[in-house]
Design a protein around this motif. Sequence first.
Motif, PDB file in Angstrom:
ATOM      1  N   ASN A  51       0.826  -1.209   0.000  1.00  0.00           N
ATOM      2  CA  ASN A  51       0.000   0.000   0.000  1.00  0.00           C
ATOM      3  C   ASN A  51       0.864   1.264   0.000  1.00  0.00           C
ATOM      4  O   ASN A  51       0.566   2.242   0.691  1.00  0.00           O
ATOM      5  CB  ASN A  51      -0.955  -0.003   1.202  1.00  0.00           C
ATOM      6  CG  ASN A  51      -2.062   1.030   1.082  1.00  0.00           C
ATOM      7  OD1 ASN A  51      -2.402   1.454  -0.013  1.00  0.00           O
ATOM      8  ND2 ASN A  51      -2.623   1.436   2.217  1.00  0.00           N
ATOM      9  N   TYR A  95       1.847  -8.554   4.052  1.00  0.00           N
ATOM     10  CA  TYR A  95       0.807  -7.711   3.461  1.00  0.00           C
ATOM     11  C   TYR A  95       0.036  -8.534   2.432  1.00  0.00           C
ATOM     12  O   TYR A  95       0.626  -9.204   1.583  1.00  0.00           O
ATOM     13  CB  TYR A  95       1.412  -6.485   2.775  1.00  0.00           C
ATOM     14  CG  TYR A  95       0.363  -5.549   2.195  1.00  0.00           C
ATOM     15  CD1 TYR A  95      -0.316  -4.652   3.012  1.00  0.00           C
ATOM     16  CD2 TYR A  95       0.043  -5.586   0.840  1.00  0.00           C
ATOM     17  CE1 TYR A  95      -1.280  -3.800   2.489  1.00  0.00           C
ATOM     18  CE2 TYR A  95      -0.929  -4.739   0.312  1.00  0.00           C
ATOM     19  CZ  TYR A  95      -1.585  -3.850   1.141  1.00  0.00           C
ATOM     20  OH  TYR A  95      -2.548  -3.006   0.631  1.00  0.00           O
ATOM     21  N   SER A 155      -5.183  -6.375   0.913  1.00  0.00           N
ATOM     22  CA  SER A 155      -5.281  -4.935   1.202  1.00  0.00           C
ATOM     23  C   SER A 155      -5.070  -4.589   2.671  1.00  0.00           C
ATOM     24  O   SER A 155      -5.589  -3.573   3.156  1.00  0.00           O
ATOM     25  CB  SER A 155      -6.639  -4.376   0.737  1.00  0.00           C
ATOM     26  OG  SER A 155      -6.808  -4.565  -0.647  1.00  0.00           O
ATOM     27  N   LYS A 156      -4.309  -5.432   3.405  1.00  0.00           N
ATOM     28  CA  LYS A 156      -4.016  -5.097   4.798  1.00  0.00           C
ATOM     29  C   LYS A 156      -2.694  -5.696   5.253  1.00  0.00           C
ATOM     30  O   LYS A 156      -2.209  -6.690   4.700  1.00  0.00           O
ATOM     31  CB  LYS A 156      -5.142  -5.539   5.728  1.00  0.00           C
ATOM     32  CG  LYS A 156      -5.328  -7.041   5.841  1.00  0.00           C
ATOM     33  CD  LYS A 156      -6.420  -7.385   6.866  1.00  0.00           C
ATOM     34  CE  LYS A 156      -7.763  -6.846   6.468  1.00  0.00           C
ATOM     35  NZ  LYS A 156      -8.826  -7.253   7.430  1.00  0.00           N
ATOM     36  N   THR A 188      -3.722  -5.985  12.927  1.00  0.00           N
ATOM     37  CA  THR A 188      -4.075  -5.747  11.532  1.00  0.00           C
ATOM     38  C   THR A 188      -4.207  -4.245  11.271  1.00  0.00           C
ATOM     39  O   THR A 188      -4.568  -3.474  12.158  1.00  0.00           O
ATOM     40  CB  THR A 188      -5.395  -6.434  11.152  1.00  0.00           C
ATOM     41  OG1 THR A 188      -6.457  -5.885  11.956  1.00  0.00           O
ATOM     42  CG2 THR A 188      -5.317  -7.932  11.377  1.00  0.00           C
ATOM     43  N   SER A 217      -4.931  -1.419   7.686  1.00  0.00           N
ATOM     44  CA  SER A 217      -5.059  -1.188   6.245  1.00  0.00           C
ATOM     45  C   SER A 217      -4.031  -0.182   5.744  1.00  0.00           C
ATOM     46  O   SER A 217      -3.698  -0.177   4.554  1.00  0.00           O
ATOM     47  CB  SER A 217      -6.474  -0.697   5.911  1.00  0.00           C
ATOM     48  OG  SER A 217      -6.743   0.519   6.581  1.00  0.00           O
ATOM     49  N   ASP A 218      -3.513   0.652   6.650  1.00  0.00           N
ATOM     50  CA  ASP A 218      -2.600   1.714   6.234  1.00  0.00           C
ATOM     51  C   ASP A 218      -1.245   1.706   6.936  1.00  0.00           C
ATOM     52  O   ASP A 218      -0.375   2.523   6.629  1.00  0.00           O
ATOM     53  CB  ASP A 218      -3.245   3.082   6.432  1.00  0.00           C
ATOM     54  CG  ASP A 218      -3.677   3.335   7.883  1.00  0.00           C
ATOM     55  OD1 ASP A 218      -3.316   2.536   8.773  1.00  0.00           O
ATOM     56  OD2 ASP A 218      -4.380   4.331   8.111  1.00  0.00           O
TER      57      ASP A 218
END
Length: 239
Positions: free
Chosen positions: A92, A129, A132-133, A145, A147-148
């Motif tokens: 990401n 990763y 998307s996490k 966990t 996401s960013d």
Amino acid sequence: ALYDVVYGGNKFVAAGDGGTTVNSTNGTTWSSRIGIDIGNAFIMGVGYGNGIFVTTTSEGEIYTSSNGGTSWDNRTSGSSCSCRMRDVTYGNSIYVAVGNSGAILTSSDGTSWDNRTFDTPQAIYSITYGNSKFVTSGGGGVILTSSDGITWTEGTVGSNPTLKAITYGNSTFVAVGSDGKIFTSTDGSTWISRTSGTANSLQAVTYGNNLFVVGGTRSTLLTSPDGVTWTPRTPGALD
């Protein structure tokens, strides 16, 4: 000893004791020892993303290389910690490094790092990763966990195992650890215990060529196409 290896930019880079790094384009022929001056410390994790190799050390330092591991720059900043930084990954558009006592550092460029340490006494041993996490594994069965890479949510796999390694493949997260424990998850939040067929400590896991491979103590080697059903394998002669 070499503790970690990663592939990126058409090159393998492995690293370990005394700041040793070596690289290879084919996995067969390797460069002579390339040293990073870290004294008695050792490199614990190696990651790759966006053209940059990143290493983490037992003294909380971070080094990067943009030339395939031939030379390294110290990126340790005021946000670093003196604890062991055990692993690093990229996803990401961000690098995330993890270590003891909930240590989490993030960077968008590999040069400047920000402290995102999570309030837990547990060591974070590994990070991956996928889906998307970011998902980490560590002591006490703790799973984090994000996401960013900045905001983290704590979960657990139950039974408080030490989870030494985690990977993602085939739409599945696989975490492995003490006493032969293996857990799988499709979302990083809900985990299912799987039967490994061994009580030996499992230390490493990866995915490639449609297969999960796990390595552990006493020459334990397991494979699985889906993370659910595991088959013991016999490795060749080991030193």
